[in-house]
Scaffold this active site. Sequence first.
Site, PDB file in Angstrom:
ATOM      1  N   ILE A  11      -6.886  -3.998   2.571  1.00  0.00           N
ATOM      2  CA  ILE A  11      -5.437  -4.183   2.726  1.00  0.00           C
ATOM      3  C   ILE A  11      -4.707  -2.921   2.271  1.00  0.00           C
ATOM      4  O   ILE A  11      -3.572  -2.696   2.635  1.00  0.00           O
ATOM      5  CB  ILE A  11      -4.913  -5.418   1.947  1.00  0.00           C
ATOM      6  CG1 ILE A  11      -5.122  -5.256   0.436  1.00  0.00           C
ATOM      7  CG2 ILE A  11      -5.524  -6.699   2.461  1.00  0.00           C
ATOM      8  CD1 ILE A  11      -4.280  -6.218  -0.406  1.00  0.00           C
ATOM      9  N   ASP A  12      -5.381  -2.076   1.459  1.00  0.00           N
ATOM     10  CA  ASP A  12      -4.712  -0.905   0.872  1.00  0.00           C
ATOM     11  C   ASP A  12      -4.475   0.233   1.881  1.00  0.00           C
ATOM     12  O   ASP A  12      -3.674   1.121   1.624  1.00  0.00           O
ATOM     13  CB  ASP A  12      -5.536  -0.336  -0.296  1.00  0.00           C
ATOM     14  CG  ASP A  12      -5.846  -1.370  -1.359  1.00  0.00           C
ATOM     15  OD1 ASP A  12      -5.114  -2.377  -1.431  1.00  0.00           O
ATOM     16  OD2 ASP A  12      -6.823  -1.184  -2.107  1.00  0.00           O
ATOM     17  N   HIS A  17      -2.761 -11.471  -5.008  1.00  0.00           N
ATOM     18  CA  HIS A  17      -3.796 -11.869  -4.042  1.00  0.00           C
ATOM     19  C   HIS A  17      -3.258 -12.633  -2.841  1.00  0.00           C
ATOM     20  O   HIS A  17      -3.993 -12.827  -1.878  1.00  0.00           O
ATOM     21  CB  HIS A  17      -4.880 -12.686  -4.759  1.00  0.00           C
ATOM     22  CG  HIS A  17      -5.670 -11.856  -5.723  1.00  0.00           C
ATOM     23  ND1 HIS A  17      -5.234 -11.612  -7.002  1.00  0.00           N
ATOM     24  CD2 HIS A  17      -6.836 -11.191  -5.573  1.00  0.00           C
ATOM     25  CE1 HIS A  17      -6.104 -10.830  -7.609  1.00  0.00           C
ATOM     26  NE2 HIS A  17      -7.081 -10.559  -6.772  1.00  0.00           N
ATOM     27  N   ARG A  34      -3.905 -10.888   0.280  1.00  0.00           N
ATOM     28  CA  ARG A  34      -5.270 -10.841   0.853  1.00  0.00           C
ATOM     29  C   ARG A  34      -5.637 -12.128   1.576  1.00  0.00           C
ATOM     30  O   ARG A  34      -6.669 -12.204   2.232  1.00  0.00           O
ATOM     31  CB  ARG A  34      -6.297 -10.582  -0.261  1.00  0.00           C
ATOM     32  CG  ARG A  34      -6.130  -9.248  -0.940  1.00  0.00           C
ATOM     33  CD  ARG A  34      -7.419  -8.602  -1.349  1.00  0.00           C
ATOM     34  NE  ARG A  34      -8.340  -9.430  -2.036  1.00  0.00           N
ATOM     35  CZ  ARG A  34      -8.868  -9.157  -3.241  1.00  0.00           C
ATOM     36  NH1 ARG A  34      -8.476  -8.062  -3.886  1.00  0.00           N
ATOM     37  NH2 ARG A  34      -9.757  -9.930  -3.785  1.00  0.00           N
ATOM     38  N   GLY A  80     -20.988  -6.175  -7.565  1.00  0.00           N
ATOM     39  CA  GLY A  80     -22.409  -5.942  -7.271  1.00  0.00           C
ATOM     40  C   GLY A  80     -22.703  -4.593  -6.650  1.00  0.00           C
ATOM     41  O   GLY A  80     -23.417  -4.522  -5.649  1.00  0.00           O
TER      42      GLY A  80
HETATM   43  O1  F6P Z   1      -8.596  -3.096  -2.780  1.00  0.00           O
HETATM   44  C1  F6P Z   1      -7.965  -4.302  -2.508  1.00  0.00           C
HETATM   45  C2  F6P Z   1      -7.285  -4.842  -3.731  1.00  0.00           C
HETATM   46  O2  F6P Z   1      -6.627  -6.039  -3.391  1.00  0.00           O
HETATM   47  C3  F6P Z   1      -6.318  -3.867  -4.417  1.00  0.00           C
HETATM   48  O3  F6P Z   1      -5.084  -3.785  -3.734  1.00  0.00           O
HETATM   49  C4  F6P Z   1      -6.230  -4.430  -5.793  1.00  0.00           C
HETATM   50  O4  F6P Z   1      -5.915  -3.449  -6.750  1.00  0.00           O
HETATM   51  C5  F6P Z   1      -7.624  -4.938  -6.028  1.00  0.00           C
HETATM   52  O5  F6P Z   1      -8.219  -5.136  -4.759  1.00  0.00           O
HETATM   53  C6  F6P Z   1      -7.679  -6.223  -6.811  1.00  0.00           C
HETATM   54  O6  F6P Z   1      -8.997  -6.549  -7.029  1.00  0.00           O
HETATM   55  P1  F6P Z   1      -9.454  -7.919  -7.743  1.00  0.00           P
HETATM   56  O7  F6P Z   1      -9.421  -8.976  -6.676  1.00  0.00           O
HETATM   57  O8  F6P Z   1     -10.824  -7.623  -8.205  1.00  0.00           O
HETATM   58  O9  F6P Z   1      -8.486  -8.213  -8.832  1.00  0.00           O
END
Ligand code: F6P
Length: 369
Positions: free
Chosen positions: A149-150, A293, A296, A85
Amino acid sequence: MKRPAIERIAINTGGGDAPGLNAVIRATVVAATQRGWECYGIRDGYNGLLEPKRFPDGGLIPLPKSAVRGITHLGGTILGTTNKGNPLKWPVKKGDGTVVETDRSDELMKAFRKNRIDALVAIGGDGSLSIANALAQKGLRVVGVPKTIDNDLDETVITFGFDTAVSFATSCIDRLHSTAEAHQRVMVVEVMGRYAGWIALNSGISGTADVILIPEIPYDIASVSRKIDARTKSGAKFSIVVVAEGAVPKGGARSVISKEVGRAERLGGIGEIVAKEIQEATGKETRCVVLGHLLRGGSPTTFDRLISLRFGAAAIRALEAGQSGVMVALDPPTVRYVPLAAATHRMKVVPLDCDTILTARDLGTCFGD
Ligand code: F6P
């Protein structure tokens, strides 16, 4: 001209979620409430204001102190988030089926005025904070909080979420040692991090990986294989390879899963490629694990909770002091405020001469160069 006093603020969380988002929300709400300010949360990035009909319970939710009780340790975000968004590049489908990017920031500014929002605390990474900067340029009072997280945002020593991701990746690498040794295999671990190698580097060193491949150092698979062969000759029958999702072979390209209008490209797949090449070159059975993920999710570490709470409270102090267009940054032992434009104008990648890289080289880690 002196701006009117703040009575009502909005908070939003944008882009990929990161552990610590709820802690920032709690600190922001509690500190603002103490000043007599009313708080509202925008649902799913800015969607709650731009697409209110999609939210039957309201796109803007009231956040009294009671709404943020007991959330400091929770992963995710109570507001929801999205990386689809972007109000500056909103994807609009045309009659012929093509999708074009449209700037909806004026509409968004109107929605802020309509809802009598005096200021915004924008919690996000480079994309979300660039949007926050554009809104500040249009006259909204905005303070940003660095999330990802990056760890690739400039002007702050660290972003919240990074420590949790690295801690989790490290414990996964620890676990892979025993299975790699038991089967005399090479284990390749792919971690997120987009175009920066911070997660791979820090977890790789802490988890004592033998090879770490990061986007900042293009790799040569022959060099990686030599390292693994040398380990085999010296009696170490297994190896651990950590690969950042954005790692690139010398003279090659990043491994991209997809690219859609209005969204950042999705990276992934490099772990499998590297694993296959290592198996072919060394003859050793090689397996790939993609942490994705998982990095995260979950509860923020103590470090992430603390900086998240510090960042949230500092954002409110900045607004109270009349600041706008700034991001809270960690500059140990304190926090400071930096222009949003400075924090987002370039990506913070791993400097090749930093002491963490030098440490890894001193410990015999191979970067594939
Ligand atoms: O920017 C955080 C992040 O987890 C990156 O490390 C990764 O490339 C991206 O987001 C993944 O995004 P999505 O959840 O849209 O696949």
